[in-house]
Scaffold this active site. Structure first.
Site, PDB file in Angstrom:
ATOM      1  N   ASP A 106       0.801  -1.229   0.000  1.00 43.71           N
ATOM      2  CA  ASP A 106       0.000   0.000   0.000  1.00 43.71           C
ATOM      3  C   ASP A 106       0.834   1.280   0.000  1.00 43.71           C
ATOM      4  O   ASP A 106       0.375   2.345   0.420  1.00 43.71           O
ATOM      5  CB  ASP A 106      -0.984  -0.007   1.183  1.00 43.71           C
ATOM      6  CG  ASP A 106      -2.156  -0.937   0.907  1.00 43.71           C
ATOM      7  OD1 ASP A 106      -2.580  -1.004  -0.266  1.00 43.71           O
ATOM      8  OD2 ASP A 106      -2.626  -1.590   1.843  1.00 43.71           O
ATOM      9  N   ASP A 166      -7.310  -4.197  -4.615  1.00 44.98           N
ATOM     10  CA  ASP A 166      -7.046  -2.814  -4.194  1.00 44.98           C
ATOM     11  C   ASP A 166      -5.747  -2.276  -4.803  1.00 44.98           C
ATOM     12  O   ASP A 166      -5.545  -1.075  -4.912  1.00 44.98           O
ATOM     13  CB  ASP A 166      -6.929  -2.706  -2.663  1.00 44.98           C
ATOM     14  CG  ASP A 166      -7.825  -3.657  -1.894  1.00 44.98           C
ATOM     15  OD1 ASP A 166      -8.103  -4.764  -2.407  1.00 44.98           O
ATOM     16  OD2 ASP A 166      -8.234  -3.314  -0.788  1.00 44.98           O
TER      17      ASP A 166
HETATM   18  N1  GLY Z   1      -7.379  -1.401   0.851  1.00 40.34           N
HETATM   19  C1  GLY Z   1      -8.052  -1.928   1.971  1.00 40.34           C
HETATM   20  C2  GLY Z   1      -9.504  -1.709   1.936  1.00 40.34           C
HETATM   21  O1  GLY Z   1     -10.068  -1.263   0.949  1.00 40.34           O
HETATM   22  O2  GLY Z   1     -10.126  -1.966   2.966  1.00 40.34           O
END
Ligand code: GLY
EC number: 3.2.1.180
Length: 384
Positions: A106, A166
């Site tokens: 992330d 994601d």
């Molecule tokens: N990227 C983690 C979520 O969307 O909860």
């Protein structure tokens, strides 16, 4: 055009500059009061009873707060927002230097909205250097066997040898790094991961898996499974929304012939699963007949995706759809008690874990604000 889509587009026609400005002004007032309480620290990923916990820079979500400050600074020109962005950046640089809680993918969420935004606003080369340093961290999670950036866990852990949907949003950091440095390696890795995602996380009907595993020895794609959705065979609403945003964001750097072909069906799955008020339940297994909690953040993310797609003229009704979603959010998902710190109400973080259910969360706040700014200023230069 089906009646549902027509109705959503009609709702969007209620939006005008006065409406947008009034929504953004409410946000600025809320942020000014949040800033006083948060100080130089950061808000938690999601709220509890409408209040964020105050914490250090240690989650995947800290960039959303800095990104909101950047949006507020660009809208108001008020230097107090810029001052806090600069202070936040000291913390983001320290986190990089100490490699503090950065063993995950992330890095894009974190550093596009901090270093990327700070550089776009100030053109200060220090922030460009921070962005490049962050891109190197993300690059280091690339797995040759399988051609993907490993999402979570220890690098090479067979139990964590997977992508998650994601990650579409982590790739623009790499494309930006190539633009800024001239080094093609960032873009090459981003492209490989993007192609791997497109080949794995979509089912035949363009609904999505949250995560997808690979064989650690051969790199062969194995199977899809969920992490935050209801089941391995269901579609997590936010996952579909990450794809609706992530595909056009990355395509803005690539311009591949795949985009116009696949995007409409990804959008159709999202639209088909929207309930009466157009704000999705947290998983598409739930409907108005069998309801659960709504995830407003999925609607805000999708709205930004539609606005990005509109710029690339791939899905003709996308701007109207974005306006419809934003109108519904603004009218029905932003009104809360004065001491509620969220910009957007009624999100879900992780249902099965009991996290952030029917609460504001930082990405919902950020993307709602980003969508408003995109609509209020067509020339706005995104941070991704
Ligand atoms: N990227 C983690 C979520 O969307 O909860």
């Amino acid at each position: 055009m089906n009646t549902n889509k027509k109705r959503l587009i009609q709702l969007g026609q209620n939006i005008d500059q006065v409406w947008l400005d009034s929504q953004i002004k409410k946000i600025i007032i809320k942020m000014e009061s949040n800033m006083e309480r948060f100080g130089y620290d950061f808000p938690s990923a999601s709220a509890t009873d409408g209040k964020y916990h105050i914490k250090q820079n240690d989650d995947w979500t800290n960039g959303f707060w800095t990104g909101m400050l950047a949006l507020a600074y660009e809208y108001t020109g008020d230097s107090k927002f810029l001052h806090l962005i600069e202070t936040n950046m000291v913390s983001f640089q320290k986190r990089l230097d100490e490699h503090f809680v950065l063993d995950h993918h992330d890095i894009g969420f974190l550093y596009s909205l901090s270093a990327g935004a700070a550089y776009k606003i100030t053109r200060n080369n220090i922030y460009q250097a921070t962005l490049l340093q962050a891109a190197d961290v993300l690059l280091n999670r690339f797995q040759e066997k399988g051609n993907f950036i490993q999402a979570w866990g220890e690098y090479g852990d067979p139990n964590e040898y997977r992508v998650i949907i994601d990650s579409f949003i982590n790739l623009p950091l790499l494309f930006a790094a190539t633009e800024y440095s001239g080094k093609t390696i960032y873009k090459e890795v981003a492209l490989k991961h993007f192609e791997t995602l497109l080949k794995t996380v979509f089912r035949d009907d363009s609904s999505t898996y949250h995560t997808y595993y690979f064989d650690v020895k051969t790199g062969q794609p194995l199977y899809g499974s969920t992490h935050q959705g209801h089941s391995d065979t269901s579609t997590w609403a936010r996952g579909q929304a990450w794809a609706i945003l992530g595909i056009p964001l990355n395509e803005s750097y690539i311009h591949s012939p795949v985009f116009p072909e696949m995007y409409p069906s990804v959008v159709e799955i999202f639209l088909k699963n929207l309930p009466e008020d157009f704000i999705p339940y947290w998983d598409f297994d739930y409907t108005d007949r069998e309801p659960s909690d709504k995830d407003s953040s999925a609607a805000a993310i999708a709205a930004c995706g539609f606005l990005e797609a509109a710029q690339q003229e791939v899905y003709p009704e996308s701007e109207g759809l974005a306006k419809g979603l934003i109108y519904q959010l603004g009218e029905f998902y932003t009104n809360a008690a004065e001491d509620n710190e969220g910009l957007l109400q009624h999100g879900v973080y992780a249902f099965a874990e009991g996290k952030g259910i029917d609460e504001p969360n930082l990405w919902g706040d950020y993307f709602y604000f980003e969508a408003l700014v995109r609509l209020a200023n067509a020339k706005w230069n995104r941070y991704w």
